[in-house]
Each structure stands twice: as C-alpha cells, then as structure tokens.
Design a protein around this motif. Structure first.
Motif, PDB file in Angstrom:
ATOM      1  N   SER A 260      -6.291   5.554   3.814  1.00  0.00           N
ATOM      2  CA  SER A 260      -5.736   5.525   5.168  1.00  0.00           C
ATOM      3  C   SER A 260      -6.575   4.663   6.102  1.00  0.00           C
ATOM      4  N   PHE A 261      -7.853   4.995   6.212  1.00  0.00           N
ATOM      5  CA  PHE A 261      -8.695   4.361   7.224  1.00  0.00           C
ATOM      6  C   PHE A 261      -8.954   2.888   6.926  1.00  0.00           C
ATOM      7  N   ASN A 262      -9.138   2.550   5.648  1.00  0.00           N
ATOM      8  CA  ASN A 262      -9.426   1.156   5.317  1.00  0.00           C
ATOM      9  C   ASN A 262      -8.228   0.247   5.542  1.00  0.00           C
ATOM     10  N   ALA A 263      -7.023   0.802   5.463  1.00  0.00           N
ATOM     11  CA  ALA A 263      -5.833   0.005   5.794  1.00  0.00           C
ATOM     12  C   ALA A 263      -5.915  -0.460   7.248  1.00  0.00           C
ATOM     13  N   ILE A 264      -6.354   0.436   8.137  1.00  0.00           N
ATOM     14  CA  ILE A 264      -6.526   0.070   9.545  1.00  0.00           C
ATOM     15  C   ILE A 264      -7.671  -0.920   9.695  1.00  0.00           C
ATOM     16  N   GLU A 265      -8.793  -0.670   9.024  1.00  0.00           N
ATOM     17  CA  GLU A 265      -9.939  -1.579   9.094  1.00  0.00           C
ATOM     18  C   GLU A 265      -9.547  -2.995   8.666  1.00  0.00           C
ATOM     19  N   THR A 266      -8.745  -3.088   7.608  1.00  0.00           N
ATOM     20  CA  THR A 266      -8.404  -4.390   7.032  1.00  0.00           C
ATOM     21  C   THR A 266      -7.427  -5.175   7.898  1.00  0.00           C
ATOM     22  N   PHE A 267      -6.408  -4.506   8.419  1.00  0.00           N
ATOM     23  CA  PHE A 267      -5.304  -5.232   9.060  1.00  0.00           C
ATOM     24  C   PHE A 267      -5.183  -5.020  10.564  1.00  0.00           C
ATOM     25  N   ASN A 268      -6.062  -4.219  11.172  1.00  0.00           N
ATOM     26  CA  ASN A 268      -5.856  -3.914  12.590  1.00  0.00           C
ATOM     27  C   ASN A 268      -6.030  -5.132  13.501  1.00  0.00           C
ATOM     28  N   SER A 269      -6.975  -6.015  13.171  1.00  0.00           N
ATOM     29  CA  SER A 269      -7.142  -7.211  14.006  1.00  0.00           C
ATOM     30  C   SER A 269      -5.882  -8.079  13.952  1.00  0.00           C
ATOM     31  N   LEU A 270      -5.270  -8.164  12.757  1.00  0.00           N
ATOM     32  CA  LEU A 270      -4.031  -8.923  12.596  1.00  0.00           C
ATOM     33  C   LEU A 270      -2.866  -8.202  13.285  1.00  0.00           C
ATOM     34  N   ILE A 327       0.563   6.574  17.390  1.00  0.00           N
ATOM     35  CA  ILE A 327       0.624   5.104  17.431  1.00  0.00           C
ATOM     36  C   ILE A 327       1.805   4.601  16.617  1.00  0.00           C
ATOM     37  N   ALA A 328       2.018   5.191  15.431  1.00  0.00           N
ATOM     38  CA  ALA A 328       3.112   4.760  14.548  1.00  0.00           C
ATOM     39  C   ALA A 328       4.466   4.953  15.228  1.00  0.00           C
ATOM     40  N   VAL A 329       4.675   6.102  15.837  1.00  0.00           N
ATOM     41  CA  VAL A 329       5.944   6.368  16.532  1.00  0.00           C
ATOM     42  C   VAL A 329       6.102   5.425  17.732  1.00  0.00           C
ATOM     43  N   GLY A 330       4.999   5.190  18.457  1.00  0.00           N
ATOM     44  CA  GLY A 330       5.036   4.303  19.613  1.00  0.00           C
ATOM     45  C   GLY A 330       5.446   2.885  19.263  1.00  0.00           C
ATOM     46  N   CYS A 331       5.016   2.394  18.096  1.00  0.00           N
ATOM     47  CA  CYS A 331       5.349   1.028  17.671  1.00  0.00           C
ATOM     48  C   CYS A 331       6.852   0.814  17.534  1.00  0.00           C
ATOM     49  N   PHE A 332       7.573   1.884  17.207  1.00  0.00           N
ATOM     50  CA  PHE A 332       9.017   1.769  16.986  1.00  0.00           C
ATOM     51  C   PHE A 332       9.848   2.195  18.191  1.00  0.00           C
ATOM     52  N   THR A 333       9.229   2.872  19.159  1.00  0.00           N
ATOM     53  CA  THR A 333      10.032   3.442  20.258  1.00  0.00           C
ATOM     54  C   THR A 333       9.616   2.995  21.652  1.00  0.00           C
ATOM     55  N   GLY A 397      -0.510  -4.187   2.066  1.00  0.00           N
ATOM     56  CA  GLY A 397      -0.139  -5.589   2.243  1.00  0.00           C
ATOM     57  C   GLY A 397       1.218  -5.889   1.632  1.00  0.00           C
ATOM     58  N   LEU A 398       1.470  -5.357   0.440  1.00  0.00           N
ATOM     59  CA  LEU A 398       2.772  -5.544  -0.221  1.00  0.00           C
ATOM     60  C   LEU A 398       3.877  -4.854   0.569  1.00  0.00           C
ATOM     61  N   ILE A 399       3.619  -3.634   1.031  1.00  0.00           N
ATOM     62  CA  ILE A 399       4.619  -2.883   1.808  1.00  0.00           C
ATOM     63  C   ILE A 399       4.999  -3.646   3.068  1.00  0.00           C
ATOM     64  N   MET A 400       4.012  -4.193   3.764  1.00  0.00           N
ATOM     65  CA  MET A 400       4.287  -4.898   5.029  1.00  0.00           C
ATOM     66  C   MET A 400       4.900  -6.270   4.804  1.00  0.00           C
ATOM     67  N   SER A 401       4.563  -6.918   3.683  1.00  0.00           N
ATOM     68  CA  SER A 401       5.082  -8.262   3.408  1.00  0.00           C
ATOM     69  C   SER A 401       6.552  -8.243   3.041  1.00  0.00           C
ATOM     70  N   PHE A 402       6.992  -7.201   2.333  1.00  0.00           N
ATOM     71  CA  PHE A 402       8.369  -7.170   1.832  1.00  0.00           C
ATOM     72  C   PHE A 402       9.229  -6.142   2.565  1.00  0.00           C
ATOM     73  N   ASN A 403       8.900  -5.884   3.821  1.00  0.00           N
ATOM     74  CA  ASN A 403       9.703  -5.010   4.663  1.00  0.00           C
ATOM     75  C   ASN A 403       9.896  -5.698   6.013  1.00  0.00           C
ATOM     76  N   THR A 404      11.085  -5.578   6.557  1.00  0.00           N
ATOM     77  CA  THR A 404      11.388  -6.278   7.808  1.00  0.00           C
ATOM     78  C   THR A 404      10.539  -5.796   8.989  1.00  0.00           C
ATOM     79  N   ASN A 405      10.040  -4.571   8.906  1.00  0.00           N
ATOM     80  CA  ASN A 405       9.200  -4.050   9.989  1.00  0.00           C
ATOM     81  C   ASN A 405       7.764  -4.559   9.928  1.00  0.00           C
ATOM     82  N   GLY A 406       7.369  -5.135   8.793  1.00  0.00           N
ATOM     83  CA  GLY A 406       6.069  -5.788   8.649  1.00  0.00           C
ATOM     84  C   GLY A 406       4.888  -4.954   9.102  1.00  0.00           C
ATOM     85  N   TYR A 413       1.809   4.052   7.392  1.00  0.00           N
ATOM     86  CA  TYR A 413       1.109   4.157   6.098  1.00  0.00           C
ATOM     87  C   TYR A 413      -0.176   4.965   6.249  1.00  0.00           C
ATOM     88  N   ALA A 414      -0.960   4.667   7.294  1.00  0.00           N
ATOM     89  CA  ALA A 414      -2.240   5.357   7.508  1.00  0.00           C
ATOM     90  C   ALA A 414      -2.028   6.851   7.725  1.00  0.00           C
TER      91      ALA A 414
END
Length: 452
Positions: A260-270, A327-333, A397-406, A413-414
C-alpha cells in the motif's frame, strides 16, 4: 528484585543518523526518479501516459537486488567480527559509497542517458540495502527488548528529519513548466549526498560499537527474560511453532502495508503533477506526512506499553485506511482544488497511522530473535517489505496504465492493500493478550468454584 532498565537516548539518537541518511535519500529518490523517468519516456514516445507501468517496472527492478541482498547482509553481519564491531563497517562503508554514487542519477538525466539513469538507480539502491539490515540490527544489539519500541521511535524520529529535508528540497527544486533536462533536478541529489557524508562522520565518531556492546551486555541479557514472545526463546533451538505462525502472520501484514504505502511513495509525485496540476504538492505532502509522524513518535512512543504493540499497530492501520479512502473518493467526486486541500488534511492522519505502525512492527519481529540472530530476523522483516516494494510498482503501474481512470486509482489501490493488511494482522497474537485471557479464565474458574 526487578531491575529498572533505562534507555540511552544519546546513543540511540546517533544510531538514528544512519536512518536519517537512508530516509533522506529515499525521499529524493522517490520524488525525482519517477519524474525523471517520465520526462525521458515522453521525449522518446508519444503515448508516454500509457507507459506508467514501465516506470513501475524500473522502480521495482531496483528493489529486486535489495530483496536478495538484505537478508544476506543481515545474516552476514551477525557473523562478522572486527575491531570496529559487526555492524559499523557495513554502515560506514555503505553510507560513503551511497553518497558518492547518488548524484550520478541526476548527471545521467542531464545528459539524456535513459539507460545510465536506470543503472545508477539500481546501483544506489543495491548499496543502500547492503547496509540497511546491519543499520537496523544495531539498535536491538544494544537495547533490551522492553525498550525497543521507544528506541525505534527515536530512530524513526531522527530518520524522518532526513525525510523532511528531502521534502523541503523537493519543494525548492522544481522544474519550470515546459522545461526539459532541468539543472534543478541535480541540486537535491548533490545536497543530500553532502548531508549523508556529514551524518557518516558524526556516526563514526560518536558510536563505538564494541564498547556499547560491553556496556549494555547485562541489560540486554536481563531484557531477554522480559521477552514478549509467545514461547521461550532459546539460542540453540528453532522458533517454537506458535511463534513461527505468529511471525508469518506479522510478515504477511508487513508485506501488504508496504504494498500500500510504497505505491504512494513511488507514484505520488507523478499523481500530484498529472492529477493535481503540480509536483510541488508532493513536497508539501512529504513534509506534512513526516512532521505528523515525528510528532506521533514523541507523543505515542509509550502507547504500546499501555495497550500493547498489536493494538497500537491496529489503530495505525485503521487511520491509514481512513486517510487513503477519503483521498480516493475525493479524486472521483470532488474538484481538483478541493482534493488538493483534502490531501493535506488526510496526510496528517496517514502520518500518525504510519508512525504507530513503524514504531512497533519491527520490535514485534525481533522480539522472537535471540541475541545472536537479530540480523537474521531483521532480514526477514526487510525481505517482506522489499518483496512488496518490488511487486507493488509493477502491479499498480499496470492497473493505472490499462484503465481509463489512470493515476486516479492510486489511492484506491493503497486503501485496498491496507485493508488486507488490517485483516491479516487481526490474527497476530501478543503475549500480554494471551496472559489476559489466561487470567480471565482463572478468574472465571474461581468464581465457578465459589458458586459450587
């Protein structure tokens, strides 16, 4: 007569300098490397937004070497004997080598050498992980078991000062819109290397490992008798079945919360750059996360003595899930500006939760070690975390690359991974809980005898 154990705060602080350097470099690495890789990919491919998984794979491959090396060097340092100690040679040589190599990541970026960036990323993390296990094992070597959560809090506090410094550098040194191959990406690497060299010098001067081992020998041995493992730990015997099962449960939990946490560490700046409009938000995110964790290390350092390590971690997991979910809910609403504000509030919640987990999780693992194999059990802990850190950048990375919500799926996921960690960790056991059940059972039996 019961002996009163006292933590040596000064020595624990200086040992924490190794973590100061690790977390500082880690912060710079996780902030700038995804941005650097994304920029270089955009310069070579038109559909770079569909190649997020490549960044994930590259970030994960660096961790693969660490996954192999950390248990090896943890176990190797257990058996090392030098006049400078068994941990310090690895720590000092590793810090020096990391400081020298680290800036070359930015140098390769400035000359637009994609392969060079990847190679130096891998080299830096490989060197760092060679000394990370010995650095972690040094604290329990000289600290009695009952004091290790408090000592771990101090070490994390020192380490998070390094993370704050990394966050400040990330806020100051940003790339201007439309700018490519920015010199601003070089300075954070250079400055953090300079701080690492300074930390190495202070650590080498202040910590005399052989002397500390002699001074703390009696307290450490007495601490063994106060061990909170489920069964008695003996040097010449394998781990008892109950403790082995408990170890597996805790390691699985460690795996999922690092997924969970490393997914945020890896992609949060992006995420901040692409979804929220500026990577600078990530720097503020880092500082808020680190400061809230630092305050928590101080305020909640003794909470585990009152409610136990298990339930302290459990509360931390609940807070992490809450923060990620909002945060996840906020991104979509919600509007992007509102999400930008919301993320700051939730970061404080996440920081408190992460602190409660970090203070107590490693001590729960080494509680099951004896004084001769602390490095081995440290290796177990970091193997679980590194397997997660190798797997999660690729998976998310695979989940975000091949989904329209990116990238909007990052916090979803986190939250899911942290929820799985919570469910698994619920089945972990702690001796104090077992003792309470036994005492309750005896009490009820006595009541039954009285009634008869």
């Amino acid at each position: 007569m019961e002996k009163k154990l006292k933590l040596n705060y000064k020595n624990t602080f200086f040992i924490g300098l190794a973590f100061f350097s690790i977390l500082m470099l880690w912060q710079i690495y996780n902030t700038y490397c995804p941005l650097i890789l994304n920029e270089l990919l955009e310069s070579k491919f038109q559909n770079a937004d569909k190649l997020t998984y490549i960044i994930g794979i590259i970030m994960a491959m660096d961790n693969l070497a660490a996954l192999i090396l950390m248990p090896i060097f943890g176990n190797l340092s257990d058996k090392t004997k030098t006049k400078y100690g068994k941990r310090m040679p690895y720590i000092l040589i590793g810090m020096l080598a990391s400081a020298i190599v680290f800036p070359f990541i930015a140098v390769m970026y400035l000359i637009n050498n994609f392969i060079g960036v990847i190679l130096f990323m891998g080299l830096v993390l490989t060197i760092m992980q060679c000394y990370r296990s010995p650095a972690v094992a040094l604290m329990p070597d000289i600290t009695p078991k009952p004091l290790r959560s408090a000592a771990n809090g101090i070490i994390n506090l020192v380490g998070y000062i390094g993370a704050i410094l990394g966050g400040v550098l990330a806020m100051i040194f940003k790339k201007s819109p439309g700018e490519s191959l920015s010199m601003n990406y070089l300075w954070p690497f250079m400055i953090s290397s300079a701080f690492m060299l300074l930390a190495m010098i202070i650590l080498g001067i202040k910590i005399n490992e052989p002397k500390l081992l002699v001074e703390s020998k009696d307290d450490v041995e007495y601490g063994e008798s106060l061990c909170q493992s489920l069964e008695e730990i003996k040097e010449d015997k394998k781990l008892h079945k109950n403790d082995f099962i408990n170890l597996i449960i805790i390691l699985l939990s460690v795996f999922f919360w690092f997924m969970s946490f490393n997914a945020i560490e890896t992609f949060n700046s992006l995420f901040c750059e692409k979804i929220l409009g500026t990577s600078g938000i990530h720097g503020t995110f880092t500082i808020l996360l680190t400061v809230s964790s630092l305050v928590s290390f101080v305020v909640f350092s003794s909470i585990s003595n009152k409610i136990g390590r298990k339930w302290t971690i459990f509360i931390g997991l609940l807070l992490m899930i809450l923060g990620f979910t909002i945060i996840a809910v906020g991104c979509f609403t919600l509007d992007v500006k509102i999400v930008s504000i919301l993320i700051y509030i939730c970061t404080v919640i996440i920081g408190v939760g992460w602190a409660l987990i970090n203070i107590n999780s490693y001590p729960m693992i080494v509680e099951m070690a004896n004084k001769k194999n602390v490095g081995k059990f440290t290796g177990y802990y970091y193997t679980a975390s590194m397997v997660a850190q190798t797997s999660t950048p690729i998976l998310v990375g695979l989940i975000m690359s091949f989904n329209t919500n990116g990238l909007k799926l990052l916090y979803v996921y986190a939250a899911i991974m942290m929820l799985i960690a919570l469910i698994v960790f619920f089945f972990a056991k702690e001796r104090r809980d077992i003792k309470r059940k036994q005492e309750k059972k005896k009490f009820l039996e006595k009541i039954g005898d009285i009634d008869d």
